[in-house]
Scaffold this active site. Structure first.
Site, PDB file in Angstrom:
ATOM      1  N   LYS A 104      -9.534  16.569 -23.994  1.00 14.94           N
ATOM      2  CA  LYS A 104      -9.366  15.652 -22.856  1.00 14.94           C
ATOM      3  C   LYS A 104      -8.059  14.871 -23.045  1.00 14.94           C
ATOM      4  CE  LYS A 104     -10.084  11.694 -20.387  1.00 14.94           C
ATOM      5  NZ  LYS A 104      -9.371  10.429 -20.454  1.00 14.94           N
ATOM      6  N   GLU A 138      -4.998   6.170 -15.955  1.00 15.46           N
ATOM      7  CA  GLU A 138      -5.474   5.583 -17.228  1.00 15.46           C
ATOM      8  C   GLU A 138      -4.339   4.825 -17.889  1.00 15.46           C
ATOM      9  OE1 GLU A 138      -7.853   8.247 -19.626  1.00 15.46           O
ATOM     10  OE2 GLU A 138      -7.383   7.072 -21.425  1.00 15.46           O
ATOM     11  N   ASP A 180      -1.475  22.674  -9.429  1.00  8.68           N
ATOM     12  CA  ASP A 180      -2.927  22.660  -9.282  1.00  8.68           C
ATOM     13  C   ASP A 180      -3.587  22.327 -10.638  1.00  8.68           C
ATOM     14  OD1 ASP A 180      -5.611  23.293  -9.025  1.00  8.68           O
ATOM     15  OD2 ASP A 180      -5.270  25.119  -7.870  1.00  8.68           O
ATOM     16  N   HIS A 234      -5.239   0.749 -26.700  1.00  3.66           N
ATOM     17  CA  HIS A 234      -5.844   1.011 -25.401  1.00  3.66           C
ATOM     18  C   HIS A 234      -6.164  -0.300 -24.678  1.00  3.66           C
ATOM     19  CE1 HIS A 234      -7.885   3.658 -22.622  1.00  3.66           C
ATOM     20  NE2 HIS A 234      -8.840   2.751 -22.540  1.00  3.66           N
TER      21      HIS A 234
HETATM   22  C1  MEV Z   1      -8.769   8.917 -23.921  1.00  5.20           C
HETATM   23  O1  MEV Z   1      -8.460   9.131 -22.563  1.00  5.20           O
HETATM   24  C2  MEV Z   1      -8.371  10.123 -24.740  1.00  5.20           C
HETATM   25  C3  MEV Z   1      -8.777  10.079 -26.213  1.00  5.20           C
HETATM   26  O2  MEV Z   1     -10.183   9.853 -26.306  1.00  5.20           O
HETATM   27  C4  MEV Z   1      -8.399  11.390 -26.811  1.00  5.20           C
HETATM   28  C5  MEV Z   1      -8.902  11.583 -28.223  1.00  5.20           C
HETATM   29  O3  MEV Z   1      -9.918  11.026 -28.616  1.00  5.20           O
HETATM   30  O4  MEV Z   1      -8.248  12.386 -28.931  1.00  5.20           O
HETATM   31  C6  MEV Z   1      -8.110   8.930 -26.901  1.00  5.20           C
END
Ligand code: MEV
Length: 447
Positions: free
Chosen positions: A284, A87, A300, A397
């Site tokens: 995530k 990413e 792992d 991003h």
């Molecule tokens: C993107 O890979 C991760 C985010 O969505 C985490 C978040 O929203 O805190 C930017």
């Protein structure tokens, strides 16, 4: 392309044989695909053999970017952290968070505990009290009969640290469990734990079978399974950052002061504690950092993820793994996370880049690696939430994603320079870049 046949004995074919079967049955251009698969083989056949033998039915290698996060200060020590992730914005985000905290005390981390868990799940039809009363003897027998497996680990200061008998029959008929706690020193310990459990299962079976103390019926135990648990809530690390609110500075090109930022940030974290949809995305983001270091160090990541998500739901509701507060004028942001990792054994020394990663980190102990991985997760989380509560996530991003768009549109180096300069202060989207490139191309740039 032919209709693929069912293949038998596939795993016994040579690597070239497997490739031939694959390209001839699933692709319309077999020669080209075979060449492409081969182009990702390691130059050195000995090294490629190591990769091939990590898994089964290997035909090629799947590349992912190997990047580094410099300037991560943890407990006053500087680290350059290896990260394997596809990413585009993850390494950049973690790097910017590491830089942000550098002059503010850096990241702190401490190990709360490092206990690993294994379980023997068995079926038994008898009086639990009888089993419970004789359990100290069963335990002694298990410890003795697994000594040949635990010997080396005990020499290193680890081994079995506890064995408990649990009555689970209120949840599932005739179901009982022996729960083991282990200290596996610097190894993740999965193979060690599973070997001990399988040997201990034999001890349990033969002990019960041989005791006249039990009735005829009670002398039979059925081992359902013996396996480590990837849920290790007591293999826990805490990492945190903190500073007086004023030291946070200003955000959003000066449009947001430190107090407003801190309040909004804490609110965002609180939302991730009460709303499961947000908690999942929030966590995530944490795992963006954690998995990347886990992969780079040959650990792992599936075990780490499943454990982390279970821990996030430990009170029955899935919540944020990180916390934030403002107290006495100080902003504090922290993460408690179970991480079962190793710095010896497994892929850690077999994978050439995992070995280099550990060297880059100064050959850490498993405890130190837990702190590094957790701090990277927190850095990642800080960067994501900071963007969310200030500029929004897409600005940064999409800037990072721009290179992917340019590659997708097969932009030349010259075109890329012009696009990057054009979008420096503009919103990036696939359509906007494609349209800009179309106009650019219609103007026929000089070569
Ligand atoms: C993107 O890979 C991760 C985010 O969505 C985490 C978040 O929203 O805190 C930017």
């Amino acid at each position: 392309m032919k209709k693929p046949k069912i293949v038998s004995g596939f795993s016994k074919l040579s690597k070239r044989g497997k490739m031939r079967w694959l390209v001839e049955n699933f692709f319309s251009n077999p020669e080209e695909v075979a060449r492409e698969l081969k182009s990702f083989w390691y130059g050195d056949p000995q090294k490629q053999k190591i990769f091939d033998e990590f898994s089964e039915n290997t035909v090629s290698n799947f590349y992912l970017p190997y990047g580094v996060l410099p300037n991560l200060e943890i407990n006053g020590k500087m680290y350059c952290v290896p990260m394997v992730i596809e990413e585009s914005s993850v390494v950049a985000a973690a790097s910017s968070a590491a830089k942000f905290w550098l002059g503010k005390g850096g990241f702190n981390a401490k190990i709360i505990n490092n206990t690993k868990i294994g379980q023997i799940h068995f079926e038994w039809k008898g009086d639990f009290n009888k089993l419970f009363d004789i359990f100290p003897e069963i335990k002694k027998c298990i410890i003795q009969e697994t000594e040949h497996i635990t010997h080396n680990m005990r020499k290193r200061g680890g081994g079995i640290s506890d064995i408990e008998l649990l009555d689970m029959s209120h949840l599932e008929k005739d179901y009982y469990q022996i729960k083991f706690s282990f200290n596996t020193c610097d190894s993740m310990g999965a193979n060690f734990i599973n070997s001990v459990l399988e040997e201990a299962s034999k001890s349990l079976t033969s002990f019960i079978k041989s005791q006249e103390y039990f009735s005829e019926n009670e002398r039979k135990v059925t081992i359902i399974m013996a396996i480590l648990s990837n849920y290790t809530p007591d293999c826990l690390v805490r990492t945190w950052v903190e500073c007086p609110i004023e030291d946070l500075g200003v955000f959003g090109n000066g449009s947001m002061n430190a107090h407003d930022f801190a309040a909004k940030f804490v609110k965002a974290i609180n939302i991730a504690h009460v709303d499961t949809h947000r908690a999942t995305t929030h966590n995530k983001g944490i795992f963006n950092g954690i998995d990347a270091v886990a992969l780079a160090t040959g650990n792992d990541f599936r075990a780490i993820e499943s454990c982390g998500h279970t821990y996030a739901a430990r009170d029955g509701k899935y919540r944020s793994l990180s916390y934030a507060e403002i107290k006495d004028g100080v902003f504090r942001f922290w993460l408690d996370i179970p991480l079962s990792v190793g710095t010896v054994g497994g892929l850690t020394s077999l994978h050439p880049l995992a070995r280099r990663s550990l060297e880059m980190l100064g050959k850490p102990s498993a405890d130190e690696l837990m702190m590094i991985i957790a701090a990277t997760g927190l850095a990642q989380n800080f960067a994501a939430v900071r963007s969310l509560v200030t500029t929004g996530i897409q600005q940064g991003h999409m800037k990072m994603h721009l290179m992917n768009i340019l590659n997708h549109l097969e932009a030349t180096e010259k075109e890329a320079i012009l696009v990057l300069s054009h979008f420096k202060d503009k919103l990036v989207s696939f359509t906007a870049v494609r349209d800009f490139l179309t106009v650019l191309r219609s103007k026929k740039l000089p070569a």
